[in-house]
Write an enzyme that holds these catalytic residues in place. Structure first.
Site, short mmCIF file in Angstrom:
data_model
loop_
_atom_site.label_atom_id
_atom_site.label_comp_id
_atom_site.label_asym_id
_atom_site.label_seq_id
_atom_site.Cartn_x
_atom_site.Cartn_y
_atom_site.Cartn_z
N CYS A 23 -32.01 -24.63 -1.09
CA CYS A 23 -33.40 -24.39 -0.72
C CYS A 23 -33.56 -24.57 0.79
CB CYS A 23 -34.33 -25.35 -1.45
SG CYS A 23 -34.06 -27.08 -1.00
N CYS A 81 13.59 -18.42 16.11
CA CYS A 81 14.09 -19.79 16.08
C CYS A 81 12.94 -20.75 15.79
CB CYS A 81 14.77 -20.16 17.38
SG CYS A 81 13.66 -20.22 18.79
N CYS A 121 10.07 -20.95 18.27
CA CYS A 121 9.06 -19.89 18.13
C CYS A 121 7.97 -20.34 17.15
CB CYS A 121 9.69 -18.59 17.62
SG CYS A 121 10.96 -17.88 18.67
N ASP A 139 3.60 -36.89 -22.04
CA ASP A 139 2.57 -36.91 -23.08
C ASP A 139 3.28 -36.55 -24.39
OD1 ASP A 139 -0.02 -36.60 -24.40
OD2 ASP A 139 0.44 -34.46 -24.31
N ASP A 153 -4.73 -34.88 -19.94
CA ASP A 153 -3.58 -35.24 -19.12
C ASP A 153 -3.83 -35.01 -17.63
OD1 ASP A 153 -1.98 -35.94 -21.32
OD2 ASP A 153 -1.45 -33.85 -21.66
#
Length: 820
Positions: A16, A82, A85, A503, A706
């Protein structure tokens, strides 16, 4: 006067105009921020950043309950060779206002960015990288053609430059090195053409090598050197330029050099460029193979599909398929998108998605997955997920995300690389100075050879490739085996785990329990108990509820609608059925409801001793019996637990089931530690207890309950057959839901981390060992200096070695038979 930086941010959470006012006041209170205004209609804020930091702006919004919208982008970058860079590009991107994080991957030639929407655009970020000397462009989405064309173009260009350089260099090398090896050849050559003429030919060819195929080193290396941020290209440019300039002076103005130092090193400059370009060609070929897993995954999806529209079946592009379309699948065809079979019967080979070799039977109502291969039957199916929502697309996205990750082990290499190139230049200057001061005659020539060798041999290419290439190949191969590393750093965290906790339901067991026995007391009957329990459980999605409902249906019993159903998490439920008040669940729930269970204690002890789950039933406050439910253990769970023990792990099970049931299953599987009767909210605490007792924890689960434990664990592993919530909370996903996938994940993790350590050792040991050799420490003993040409060859081979070592991970096989 402080320069103002105009900034626009998209803001989330405003509902709002009052929200906009609140956000505006919060921004205006940030010290140093100028002229902040918030527009509710556009959902954005405009401001002059002034002396304020962007982090202060976003923090002020968070304090009042809003957030700046964030967005992800990928940049495709050319010209990185490399680690220095990638470090320069990362630093430049992270320093840009509006960038939340930037990760640059040398192996994939990409940058993955997270930025504040509205503050900056992917095009702006691409320009930043391009201005550094590395052409970049935003990548929306990649298909197989885009990836293949880019890779092939890179390889073709690298090969062309290497061949051109080799053709121009060969005469220079033969003329100079042939003379060193065969004095008679040198005498004949100089006698017929003259030494100056031979040197002039070498000058012309070498100049052409440097100005044509070798120009990339100067075009990219010198500007960054002048800006004080040298990279690998700078080293090559300095080394070859030094050799070329010295040789040119010896040829055209020999009087400027002391007697005894008038020699040319044109062949060194030319051969250095040629060998490095050859190394880049081999590197490009090898790097192309590191992403082969992604390309194979992308290639699984067909280009077209047969869709039924307006009662006609036509071939359409898969991009035009929408959810709800009816697709027709012929024998042997690939499934275009995810869907649900509506008609027909067939077997589908899902091995490329799940790693499971056995074809899966499909009948109406069964799901099909895009990219899988239909067998001999014809199927009709309804599209349920298209585009980026298909399982194959989500798998590709997960693998790409993992491949772009940076592991903690890489942090050390990154810190070294940021200082490495300037340190090499300093070392080369010191080397030259020492040779000029203390070296034997001709000191100037020896100083030049040693200095150039140091510049050339100390390239950080291998350091930059050591980690990302192994991650790309390892996670890609894992995906082919049905194990998805959603987060690349899970590779290192899993390697460090000491306990694997599971589990029970749906992870170690099939997750589809069945009713195996019904015990009734107090004049109740078996069918009465099944009828009441099935009716009460009718609105529950719990697997045990479905087992009871199935047993009632098989007994021909009807189910009535329950009322006043109240689920009691981890314990059971209460409900009203046919005017009776029911309490259904655990013995603990019965105790809470003050229900006497003495009549069922013998049956309770018997079935819990067999590892079966008891569901007690009380009607109108009186115990009426119990239903025994058994959830069969998955076929390969025992093999997985045994393999984890052989790998040195402690194992545990964390379950809400009874202690007796959990201990029975643990004994059958050989699990070391049991955490039973754990409520969903307590699984996180159980993980913490395991960590305190054993060390870092990997938790394997599949359900919504879980998710907290998966998030709490050092490594969360979700079954791909489980819920989306569990998958989103996990670091690793086992697509097939087979517990043996945990063993595969551990094996891939250990092999990949071992590979990374080998690469890093090689990269660092190579530089530590050869920089002193290049500088000339062995000269007093051997009377020889390392040739710059040999230095260039060794430098190129170091990168090729690292890439080749990483590619060995493509041969990883699942450690347990059948788990592939």
């Amino acid at each position: 006067m402080t320069k103002m930086e105009k900034l626009r941010l998209d803001i989330e959470g405003m509902t709002c105009a009052g929200c906009a006012g609140r956000a505006e006041r919060a921004l205006q209170a940030v010290p140093g921020l100028q002229e902040a205004s918030v527009n509710f209609a556009t959902g954005s804020a405009q401001m002059d950043l002034g002396t304020a930091r962007l982090s202060e702006v976003t923090a002020a919004l968070r304090e009042v309950g809003y957030s700046a919208s964030e967005e992800d982008a990928v940049l495709s970058i050319e010209g990185m060779h490399c680690a220095s860079c990638t470090a320069r590009i990362e630093d430049a991107l992270n320093a840009k206002s509006g960038v939340v994080s930037a990760r640059v991957n040398l192996a994939s030639q990409q940058a993955k960015l997270r930025f504040l929407r509205g503050a900056i655009t992917p095009e702006d970020l691409a320009r930043i990288v391009t201005d550094l000397g590395y052409p970049a462009r935003p990548v929306e989405a990649q298909n197989e053609d885009d990836v293949g064309e880019r890779r092939d173009a890179e390889i073709r260009d690298a090969r062309r430059m290497a061949v051109i350089a080799a053709v121009l260099t060969l005469p220079v090398f033969v003329m100079e090195m042939g003379g060193h090896l065969f004095p008679a050849f040198r005498d004949a050559l100089h006698g017929s053409r003259g030494k100056e003429t031979i040197w002039l030919v070498q000058f012309g060819l070498t100049t052409l090598v440097l100005a044509w195929p070798g120009r990339t080193f100067f075009a990219r290396g010198l500007p960054v050197l002048l800006r004080g941020a040298p990279d690998m290209n700078s080293l090559v440019a300095l080394g070859t330029a030094a050799a070329w300039i010295f040789s040119s002076v010896a040829l055209f103005a020999p009087e400027l050099l002391p007697e005894g130092t008038r020699a040319v090193y044109f062949e060194a400059a030319a051969v250095i460029v040629t060998l490095i370009l050859l190394g880049r060609w081999l590197e490009a070929r090898a790097r192309g193979r590191t992403g082969s897993a992604i390309r194979r995954l992308i290639g699984l999806q067909p280009r077209t599909a047969r869709v039924e529209r307006d009662r006609e079946i036509t071939d359409v592009s898969i991009e035009t398929i929408v959810e709800g379309d009816i697709l027709h699948l012929r024998p042997g065809e690939r499934v275009a998108v995810d869907g649900e079979v509506t008609d027909g019967q067939s077997y589908i080979d899902e091995s490329m998605i799940t790693g499971e070799p056995k074809p899966v039977a499909k009948t109406p109502g069964d799901p099909v997955v895009g990219g899988t291969i239909n067998g001999q039957g014809a199927l009709t199916f309804r599209a349920t997920a298209v585009g980026r929502d298909t399982m194959l697309s989500r798998i590709i996205a997960m693998v790409e995300e993992a491949q772009g990750a940076k592991l903690p082990i890489q942090a050390m290499a990154d810190r070294v690389v940021r200082l490495f190139v300037p340190a090499v230049i300093f070392t080369a200057l010191v080397t030259v100075a020492v040779w000029l001061l203390f070296g034997p005659e001709p000191a100037l020539g020896l100083a030049l050879v040693a200095g150039v060798s140091v510049l050339i041999i100390a390239c950080p290419c291998a350091m930059g490739l050591a980690t990302p290439t192994s991650i790309m190949v390892g996670t890609g191969r894992a995906a082919e085996l049905g194990t998805l590393f959603r987060k690349g750093d899970a590779l290192q965290r899993l390697d460090g785990a000491r306990v694997v906790a599971f589990d029970k339901t749906g992870t170690l067991t099939k997750g589809a329990p069945t009713v195996v026995d019904v015990t009734s007391v107090n004049e109740a009957t078996r069918n009465e108990l099944l009828h009441l329990a099935a009716s009460a459980e009718a609105q529950s999605e719990h697997p045990i509820a479905r087992a009871i409902e199935t047993a009632a249906q098989e007994a021909g019993l009807s189910v009535v609608k329950p009322s006043n159903v109240q689920a009691i998490g981890g314990h059971g439920l209460t409900a009203k059925v046919a005017g009776h008040s029911l309490v259904i669940g655990t013995a603990r729930l019965m105790a809470q409801e003050n229900i006497d269970t003495a009549l069922v204690q013998d049956a309770l002890a018997k079935l819990t001793g067999r590892g079966e789950t008891p569901v007690l039933i009380a009607v109108d406050g009186e115990i009426k019996g119990l239903i025994a439910v058994s959830d069969p253990i998955k076929p390969h769970a025992k093999a997985a637990i045994d393999a984890l023990h052989r790998d040195g792990f402690k194992t545990a099970v964390i379950t809400g089931d009874t202690s007796a049931t959990a201990k029975t299953i643990a004994a059958e599987l050989g699990i070391d530690h049991v955490e039973a009767e754990v409520l969903p909210g307590e699984k996180r605490d159980a993980v913490r207890r395991l960590r305190e007792a054993f060390g870092p924890v990997a938790f394997v689960g599949d359900g919504i309950n879980d998710a907290p434990a998966l998030a709490e664990a050092d490594v969360g592993v979700a079954m791909g057959t489980g819920t989306d919530v569990a998958i989103e909370a996990a670091d690793i996903v086992l697509v097939s839901g087979d517990p043996r996938g945990v063993v595969t994940a551990v094996y891939v993790s250990r092999q990949t981390m071992r590979n990374i350590r080998q690469n890093l050792f090689w990269a660092f040991a190579y530089n530590i060992a050869l920089i002193p050799v290049a500088a000339g420490v062995i000269y007093p003993v051997t009377g020889m200096l390392l040739s710059p040409m040999l230095a260039a060859g060794a430098m190129a081979l170091s990168s090729v070695f690292v890439l080749s070592n990483a590619l060995r991970l493509r041969r990883i096989a699942a450690p347990l038979e059948g788990d592939s």
